[in-house]
Motif scaffolding. Structure first.
Motif, mmCIF file in Angstrom:
data_model
loop_
_atom_site.group_PDB
_atom_site.id
_atom_site.type_symbol
_atom_site.label_atom_id
_atom_site.label_comp_id
_atom_site.label_asym_id
_atom_site.label_seq_id
_atom_site.Cartn_x
_atom_site.Cartn_y
_atom_site.Cartn_z
ATOM 1 N N VAL A 163 38.045 39.197 41.538
ATOM 2 C CA VAL A 163 37.128 39.653 40.498
ATOM 3 C C VAL A 163 37.469 41.098 40.163
ATOM 4 O O VAL A 163 37.600 41.934 41.065
ATOM 5 C CB VAL A 163 35.653 39.555 40.943
ATOM 6 C CG1 VAL A 163 34.732 40.077 39.849
ATOM 7 C CG2 VAL A 163 35.291 38.108 41.284
ATOM 8 N N GLY B 197 37.477 37.290 36.205
ATOM 9 C CA GLY B 197 37.602 36.705 37.526
ATOM 10 C C GLY B 197 38.434 35.439 37.568
ATOM 11 O O GLY B 197 38.421 34.637 36.628
ATOM 12 N N LEU C 90 37.852 32.496 39.526
ATOM 13 C CA LEU C 90 36.642 32.098 40.242
ATOM 14 C C LEU C 90 36.711 30.701 40.850
ATOM 15 O O LEU C 90 35.750 30.262 41.476
ATOM 16 C CB LEU C 90 35.435 32.174 39.298
ATOM 17 C CG LEU C 90 35.166 33.551 38.672
ATOM 18 C CD1 LEU C 90 33.962 33.466 37.737
ATOM 19 C CD2 LEU C 90 34.928 34.604 39.747
ATOM 20 N N LYS D 160 29.614 29.998 37.634
ATOM 21 C CA LYS D 160 29.723 31.281 38.313
ATOM 22 C C LYS D 160 29.692 32.440 37.314
ATOM 23 O O LYS D 160 29.104 33.492 37.586
ATOM 24 C CB LYS D 160 31.013 31.318 39.134
ATOM 25 C CG LYS D 160 31.024 30.311 40.278
ATOM 26 C CD LYS D 160 32.392 30.228 40.939
ATOM 27 C CE LYS D 160 32.392 29.218 42.071
ATOM 28 N NZ LYS D 160 33.723 29.035 42.671
ATOM 29 N N VAL E 91 29.141 32.676 44.112
ATOM 30 C CA VAL E 91 30.268 33.186 43.315
ATOM 31 C C VAL E 91 31.361 33.702 44.241
ATOM 32 O O VAL E 91 31.116 34.584 45.065
ATOM 33 C CB VAL E 91 29.819 34.319 42.369
ATOM 34 C CG1 VAL E 91 31.017 34.839 41.573
ATOM 35 C CG2 VAL E 91 28.719 33.846 41.432
ATOM 36 N N ALA E 92 32.558 33.136 44.112
ATOM 37 C CA ALA E 92 33.767 33.677 44.750
ATOM 38 C C ALA E 92 33.729 33.684 46.271
ATOM 39 O O ALA E 92 34.348 34.535 46.903
ATOM 40 C CB ALA E 92 34.059 35.086 44.222
ATOM 41 N N ASN F 209 40.493 33.862 45.368
ATOM 42 C CA ASN F 209 39.724 34.270 44.195
ATOM 43 C C ASN F 209 39.880 35.775 44.028
ATOM 44 O O ASN F 209 40.254 36.489 44.975
ATOM 45 C CB ASN F 209 38.240 33.956 44.361
ATOM 46 C CG ASN F 209 37.875 32.507 44.083
ATOM 47 O OD1 ASN F 209 36.718 32.176 43.920
ATOM 48 N ND2 ASN F 209 38.854 31.616 44.046
#
Length: 403
Positions: free
Chosen positions: A283, A155, A157, A204, A131-132, A281
């Motif tokens: 979040v 997010g 992502l 993700k 993820v990310a 990215n």
């Protein structure tokens, strides 16, 4: 001094990045772990292809040959697709190895199974790189969830989609032109479907849901939309309003219900994603004690992803057993809240089709305007009249009508 022996499955961008980082940061790894880290084997597809790999390392196309090594502590999986990745990792776990993966599609489908198997075999699983990219969102959630109750995660992502939307706005390019540039720069695959249709972000999001809430929504109930409907005209219209298109994944929990939405969204200058551009990215985590936290950084690439893998290497080697995350109980977020009204940019539907459940706010251009209403109200209207598209606006949006 004892040695931690690592096998790397795959020697593409991520695999090579991990190999090079282990060598360039050996001193730091030894200081943290109290042991040297040694790459003992690398799994490749084509043994005849020339690669810059030490002759002391086993280079093979047979995973079983890797498992026969007299000592193997950690298996790093950096290949594509669900198979044979999940089968390799199951074998590694059953052989007593810690595992680390950067494979979001595989882990979204099989992560729960692998975590259970790892727990049964007293080994750890690292999956920060799923993820990310280089953003430490999973480690951050692990830390927050010791006390904080996370109630929403948003997010950006997928770096490919964000790059395309940025190029379309800044350089006035069409979607096709921006996609071609992404492919030329190595940000998009020859088949970009997973990125531009939102599947990559979807995988993700499911992983984040499992971490934050201990479970996932029903995959069929997730609202998923890519960026292929975004035109240059829509981007120009949004820019005149002080808004930017971002492809945002949102996961939240109210009572026992988990809701996930992955779609193009308009953000204003007050939102932390407004300035997240290019392949970056980001979040944003909302929790009950600390409030809002935003993490931003490179979402892909050789060394950002390798960074996440290396941090996971430290994590799994410092945890004798699979680290369980403290999760809030199902009803700790209260009852389901009354749905709030939101602003929406609507394109392709004339005003005569609106009803009293939504409020007309502002004309923007021909068949494009801003309305205010709940998500349910808006969807009910549009399910009957099939507009071209409609997008939520988030942030402290102030309409021009009040200017």
């Amino acid at each position: 001094m004892s040695v931690i022996k690592v096998a790397i499955l795959g020697f593409g961008t991520v695999g090579e990045g991990v190999y090079r980082t282990i060598h360039s940061h050996q001193e730091e790894l030894t200081a943290v772990l109290g042991k040297e880290v040694e790459v003992a084997a690398i799994l490749i597809k084509n043994k005849n292809k020339e690669r810059e790999i030490s002759n002391a390392i086993l280079v093979t196309d047979s995973f079983d040959e890797i498992l026969q090594l007299p000592q193997l502590d950690v298996v790093v999986e950096a290949i594509v697709g669900k198979e044979p990745a999940v089968s390799y990792l199951k074998k590694a776990i059953n052989s007593g190895c810690h595992i680390i993966t950067a494979n979001k599609e595989m882990f979204a489908h099989h992560g729960k199974e692998l975590l259970k198997l790892a727990e049964d075999n007293n080994v750890s699983v690292g999956f920060e790189a799923t993820v990310a990219g280089g953003i430490p969102v999973i480690q951050t959630l692990r830390q927050l969830l010791k006390i904080n109750r996370v109630h929403q995660i948003q997010g950006i992502l997928n770096g490919t989609s964000n790059f395309i939307l940025t190029e379309m706005r800044e350089k006035k390019q069409s979607f096709t032109e921006a996609l071609l540039l992404a492919q030329e720069n190595g940000f998009a695959e020859a088949d970009p479907t997973n990125d531009v249709e939102g599947f990559d972000a979807f995988y993700k999001t499911m992983i984040l849901s499992r971490i934050a809430f201990g479970e996932e929504p029903n995959w069929k109930d997730v609202e998923l939309e890519g960026i292929t409907t975004i035109t240059s005209e829509l981007i120009e219209t949004a820019e005149k309003l002080g808004l930017r298109f971002k492809h945002i994944a949102s996961i939240s929990k109210e009572g026992s219900q988990i809701n996930a939405i992955i779609k193009p969204t308009l953000v204003d200058k007050s939102h932390p994603f407004y300035h997240v551009e290019g392949v970056q990215n980001a979040v944003n985590i909302q929790s009950d004690i600390v409030g809002g936290i935003t993490l931003q950084g490179p979402g892909a690439g050789m060394f950002p992803t390798a960074s996440a893998v290396i941090e996971d290497l430290v994590f799994v080697c410092q945890n004798d057993t699979n680290n369980k995350i403290s999760r809030p109980v199902a009803n700790s977020f209260g009852e389901k809240k009354t749905e709030l009204k939101e602003y929406w940019l609507v394109h392709g539907l004339t005003k005569k089709y609106l009803n009293t459940t939504v409020s007309f706010i502002q004309d923007v251009s021909d068949e494009t305007y801003i309305i205010n209403g709940t998500k349910n109200n808006v969807e009910q209207i549009f399910s009957l009249h099939k507009p071209l598209c409609y997008f939520p606006i988030i942030g402290e949006f102030k309409t021009l009508i009040n200017a």
